[in-house]
Design an enzyme around this catalytic site. Structure first.
Site, PDB file in Angstrom:
ATOM      1  CG  ASP A  53      -1.901   0.861   1.043  1.00 32.55           C
ATOM      2  OD1 ASP A  53      -2.308   1.326   0.017  1.00 32.55           O
ATOM      3  OD2 ASP A  53      -2.704   1.150   2.161  1.00 32.55           O
TER       4      ASP A  53
ATOM      5  CG  ASN B 276      -7.497  -2.379  -5.987  1.00 30.12           C
ATOM      6  OD1 ASN B 276      -6.418  -3.347  -5.819  1.00 30.12           O
ATOM      7  ND2 ASN B 276      -7.747  -1.720  -5.092  1.00 30.12           N
TER       8      ASN B 276
END
Ligand code: FPP
Length: 233
Positions: free
Chosen positions: A19, A67
């Site tokens: 991330d 996503n």
């Protein structure tokens, strides 16, 4: 687990939530995809670093089932990187003795990507230095739901923890010993929900493109200092 209750010094399987790519890029006034590009480079280096430290399985969360909700240009950019990775990086992995596997609901990807995935998996199948598991269109909840549906499709019947595990996407991969999340958030975001039941967690504020050998060593050292009891007293 060692007799003294300490975790094996080097985690056998390390999973990483990569991330912070977007923030890394924004900080530089660049588009988010630039951060993902840098993230791909960090992934290459991390495979080398993990191998050097004796980690046998490395899994990374590259694209989640959620996503797809990102802006179309970012999704397209990530698909472009996925293609680039399949085209340019597999030979190098193979030469290092790495076996690559892709885990997730793969049928969502275009056929050219699927061809690349199949080729890469087949080409590196016999390699034994390190296994790299790239989770794409992966979601832990979806994996569990798919497992339930596969039990039902076979006529139902009671399951045990062991037989149910056999219905997961890649049941032969040992559960992760250590799960690392970069980028400063303290959550698991649907990664290895079932498999991570007894994993140790390690969080770092470093954005994924900045995750280097020193960062990986810190995570492994933290893991080595912990006592794993798996629910026992
Ligand atoms: C999370 O950062 C990262 C991703 C959603 C993509 C990760 C992809 C790569 C590292 C490169 C691709 C590699 C392959 C093999 C396809 P974020 O965008 O959520 O960062 P932010 O939290 O700062 O916004």
């Amino acid at each position: 687990m060692a007799a003294d209750g300490k975790a094996r010094k080097t985690p056998f399987h390390v999973g990483i939530i990569m991330d912070g790519n977007g923030r890394w890029a924004l900080r530089r006034g660049m588009p988010r995809v630039f951060g993902h590009q840098a993230g791909m480079k960090a992934l290459e280096e991390t495979v080398d670093n993990a191998h050097e430290l004796g980690i046998r399985y490395l899994s990374v969360y590259a694209f989640s089932t959620e996503n797809w909700k990102r802006m179309p240009d970012e999704v397209a950019g990530l698909m472009g990187l996925f293609r680039l990775y399949l085209k340019n990086k597999i030979e190098k992995l193979h030469r290092k003795g790495a076996r690559i596997r892709f885990v997730g609901k793969l049928d969502a990807f275009n056929v050219d990507i699927l061809d690349g995935v199949r080729y890469a998996e087949e080409y590196t199948r016999e390699n034994k230095e390190i296994d790299l598991i790239v989770c794409v269109n992966y979601g832990g909840r979806q994996e569990i739901v798919d497992a339930v549906n596969s039990v039902l499709a076979e006529g139902g019947g009671p399951v045990t923890v062991e037989t149910f595990k056999g219905k997961m996407y890649a049941p032969d991969i040992p559960d992760p010993d250590l799960l690392i999340r970069t980028g400063g958030e303290l959550r698991m975001s649907n990664f290895w929900l079932w498999e991570g039941a007894y994993s140790e967690y390690y969080f770092t504020d470093a954005y994924w493109p900045d995750f280097d050998m020193a960062e990986l060593k810190r995570a492994v050292e933290s893991y080595a200092s912990r006592e794993r009891r798996y629910g026992a007293a």
